[in-house]
Motif scaffolding. Structure first.
Motif, PDB file in Angstrom:
ATOM      1  N   LEU A 146       0.826  -1.195   0.000  1.00 59.90           N
ATOM      2  CA  LEU A 146       0.000   0.000   0.000  1.00 59.90           C
ATOM      3  C   LEU A 146       0.863   1.249   0.000  1.00 59.90           C
ATOM      4  O   LEU A 146       1.849   1.348   0.741  1.00 59.90           O
ATOM      5  N   ARG A 147       0.486   2.197  -0.849  1.00 55.73           N
ATOM      6  CA  ARG A 147       1.165   3.483  -0.905  1.00 55.73           C
ATOM      7  C   ARG A 147       0.131   4.581  -0.700  1.00 55.73           C
ATOM      8  O   ARG A 147      -0.976   4.505  -1.227  1.00 55.73           O
ATOM      9  N   LEU A 148       0.501   5.609   0.059  1.00 55.39           N
ATOM     10  CA  LEU A 148      -0.373   6.753   0.304  1.00 55.39           C
ATOM     11  C   LEU A 148       0.230   7.993  -0.326  1.00 55.39           C
ATOM     12  O   LEU A 148       1.450   8.187  -0.318  1.00 55.39           O
ATOM     13  N   GLU A 149      -0.624   8.844  -0.858  1.00 53.32           N
ATOM     14  CA  GLU A 149      -0.144  10.116  -1.403  1.00 53.32           C
ATOM     15  C   GLU A 149      -0.713  11.241  -0.540  1.00 53.32           C
ATOM     16  O   GLU A 149      -1.776  11.785  -0.812  1.00 53.32           O
ATOM     17  N   LEU A 150       0.017  11.531   0.532  1.00 53.57           N
ATOM     18  CA  LEU A 150      -0.455  12.555   1.456  1.00 53.57           C
ATOM     19  C   LEU A 150      -0.456  13.921   0.783  1.00 53.57           C
ATOM     20  O   LEU A 150       0.385  14.206  -0.081  1.00 53.57           O
ATOM     21  N   PRO A 151      -1.360  14.794   1.183  1.00 52.28           N
ATOM     22  CA  PRO A 151      -1.455  16.121   0.558  1.00 52.28           C
ATOM     23  C   PRO A 151      -0.159  16.919   0.707  1.00 52.28           C
ATOM     24  O   PRO A 151       0.596  16.749   1.673  1.00 52.28           O
ATOM     25  N   ALA A 152       0.068  17.789  -0.266  1.00 48.83           N
ATOM     26  CA  ALA A 152       1.234  18.674  -0.215  1.00 48.83           C
ATOM     27  C   ALA A 152       1.221  19.464   1.084  1.00 48.83           C
ATOM     28  O   ALA A 152       0.159  19.911   1.549  1.00 48.83           O
ATOM     29  N   GLY A 153       2.383  19.645   1.669  1.00 46.11           N
ATOM     30  CA  GLY A 153       2.488  20.326   2.950  1.00 46.11           C
ATOM     31  C   GLY A 153       2.536  19.383   4.129  1.00 46.11           C
ATOM     32  O   GLY A 153       2.847  19.799   5.245  1.00 46.11           O
ATOM     33  N   SER A 154       2.229  18.106   3.890  1.00 43.89           N
ATOM     34  CA  SER A 154       2.353  17.112   4.957  1.00 43.89           C
ATOM     35  C   SER A 154       3.823  16.937   5.311  1.00 43.89           C
ATOM     36  O   SER A 154       4.710  17.161   4.486  1.00 43.89           O
ATOM     37  N   ARG A 155       4.082  16.510   6.538  1.00 43.64           N
ATOM     38  CA  ARG A 155       5.464  16.390   6.997  1.00 43.64           C
ATOM     39  C   ARG A 155       5.606  15.249   7.991  1.00 43.64           C
ATOM     40  O   ARG A 155       4.632  14.802   8.607  1.00 43.64           O
ATOM     41  N   VAL A 156       6.851  14.797   8.130  1.00 45.14           N
ATOM     42  CA  VAL A 156       7.204  13.739   9.075  1.00 45.14           C
ATOM     43  C   VAL A 156       8.192  14.323  10.081  1.00 45.14           C
ATOM     44  O   VAL A 156       9.231  14.870   9.698  1.00 45.14           O
ATOM     45  N   LEU A 157       7.855  14.213  11.371  1.00 45.74           N
ATOM     46  CA  LEU A 157       8.739  14.669  12.443  1.00 45.74           C
ATOM     47  C   LEU A 157       9.048  13.466  13.307  1.00 45.74           C
ATOM     48  O   LEU A 157       8.168  12.922  13.967  1.00 45.74           O
ATOM     49  N   ASP A 158      10.305  13.032  13.300  1.00 45.75           N
ATOM     50  CA  ASP A 158      10.653  11.821  14.044  1.00 45.75           C
ATOM     51  C   ASP A 158      11.815  12.074  14.986  1.00 45.75           C
ATOM     52  O   ASP A 158      12.587  13.019  14.837  1.00 45.75           O
ATOM     53  N   GLY A 159      11.928  11.201  15.975  1.00 47.96           N
ATOM     54  CA  GLY A 159      13.023  11.286  16.927  1.00 47.96           C
ATOM     55  C   GLY A 159      12.971  10.108  17.872  1.00 47.96           C
ATOM     56  O   GLY A 159      12.140   9.218  17.742  1.00 47.96           O
ATOM     57  N   GLY A 160      13.875  10.095  18.830  1.00 48.26           N
ATOM     58  CA  GLY A 160      13.839   9.066  19.856  1.00 48.26           C
ATOM     59  C   GLY A 160      14.769   7.909  19.636  1.00 48.26           C
ATOM     60  O   GLY A 160      14.919   7.066  20.517  1.00 48.26           O
TER      61      GLY A 160
END
Length: 398
Positions: free
Chosen positions: A219-233
């Motif tokens: 499965l692939r998703l095409e999130l809307p423009a402006g979406s972002r990923v913030l990761d850490g830990g």
């Protein structure tokens, strides 16, 4: 001066410094004066720290620059109470980051005014580097809420992020039951249908696990423009090997989120300020060829020291990363990490982790290193240490 009053006055000075520090071309003299005063306070208020300083021959009034202030290694927080406040007056107690030996995990204590400065500082950084283009966003949280992970620094910090920048329909998708894959998929598919940008926020291990599920489902998703990923830990390979570059490739492949919209955050229980990638903010200002790096904000200083000498290294040379942070008044100003990295033009980057050492004093002198899981992302050369998030997901049987 009475210690409680001294602490309150110091925190008031730090709060004012943080509030105006972005507007100043240079703040070195003021930073240095504040750092030296905080060192003098911590020397008086913190028995553990004072003993170490005396062993190293470092005393207030005998040093003139912040870089001479002795740093405490993260390992010390797991072995002793390293607090410059009476612990019974603490507003918050956070667990230190997990280690290969869970019995070595201690607590970090913050009082009310120092915690207020930490929250203020990180809110400014989050706005500048994670949401420079938006006031609020719908968030999918890949981390448990703080009430399900008491003492987990990342859960506490991200709860503040949701409070400040999350829309009301933001939701958590990790609990003691594990990752709610179906719920997260429905949430993201609704965002795609409504063409509403979303922020996926949380522990790196949670993202890796989600990518694994998407791969299995083809499965692939095409999130809307402006979406972002913030990761850490941190991520130590619990759910399969993945380098930082592969992580960004997965964000593009499975979420249609380009690498420049992926922001990694280094947060440490042992130090108050978060260190955040610059790329999203740079691209949104039209600068597309800027090196990815973690920015050192004005109320902190970061140096890289030699593994054996403990002496500062020039930009580009690899060594141990050391942070000096004015928000750390309730603990110790200077924290020596076991992260390996190098200085950049405006900050630093992490490339791996150092090996084990024998003693706190040796670490403070730069003579060795010990295992800790405070690390900001996938490290191609990382070794098998556990993290709080990995343990939660593993216990849930996912």
């Amino acid at each position: 001066m009475e210690l409680t009053k001294w602490a309150e006055e110091l925190d008031a000075k730090v709060a004012a410094f943080i509030a105006r520090s972005w507007e100043q071309e240079t703040n070195e003299a003021e930073f240095n004066a504040l750092a030296l005063e905080i060192f003098a306070y911590q020397f008086e208020a913190n028995d553990y720290y004072r003993n170490l300083c005396e062993q190293l021959g470092k005393y207030p009034g005998q040093i003139s620059h912040w870089s001479q202030i002795p740093a405490i290694p993260t390992q010390a927080f797991k072995e002793s109470v390293v607090a410059s406040i009476p612990v019974e007056k603490s507003e918050l107690a956070l667990l230190t980051s997990g280690t290969s030996d869970p019995n070595l995990r201690g607590k970090i204590f913050r009082d009310r005014s120092s915690l207020a400065n930490i929250i203020q500082a990180n809110a400014l950084l989050t706005k500048k580097y994670c949401f420079p283009d938006r006031d609020k966003m719908t968030m999918a949280m890949l981390i448990p809420p703080p009430e399900q992970a008491p003492g987990m620094a990342m859960a506490f910090g991200l709860a503040q992020l949701v409070k400040n920048y999350g829309k009301e329909d933001s939701r958590y998708f990790i609990s003691t039951q594990g990752l709610d894959v179906d719920g997260l998929l429905t949430f993201l598919q609704d965002a795609v249908k409504g063409q509403e940008p979303v922020a996926l926020v949380g522990a790196t291990s949670g993202f890796v696990l989600f990518f694994n599920h998407l791969r299995q489902l083809n499965l692939r998703l095409e999130l809307p423009a402006g979406s972002r990923v913030l990761d850490g830990g941190g991520y130590q390979g619990t759910f399969g090997a993945m380098t930082r570059e592969e992580f960004y490739q997965n964000c593009q492949e499975f979420l249609s989120v380009p690498a420049y919209m992926c922001v990694n955050v280094l947060g440490m229980s042992e130090s108050g300020t978060n260190y955040i990638d610059n790329v999203l903010a740079e691209v949104l200002q039209g600068r597309t060829n800027v090196e990815r790096q973690k920015i050192t904000p004005p109320w902190t200083r970061t140096v890289v020291v030699g593994l054996r000498t403990g002496q500062p290294l020039p930009p580009g040379e690899i060594g141990l990363i050391r942070h000096y942070d004015l928000t750390n008044r309730a603990t110790v100003l200077a924290v020596q990490t076991d992260n390996l990295g190098y200085l950049t033009a405006n900050g630093f980057e992490i490339i791996g982790r150092a090996e084990q050492v024998t003693s706190v004093k040796d670490f403070a002198l730069g003579l060795g290193h010990r295992c800790s899981t405070v690390v900001d992302g996938m490290l191609a050369h990382s070794h098998a240490c556990s993290t709080v998030m990995d343990q939660i997901l593993k216990k849930a049987g996912v």
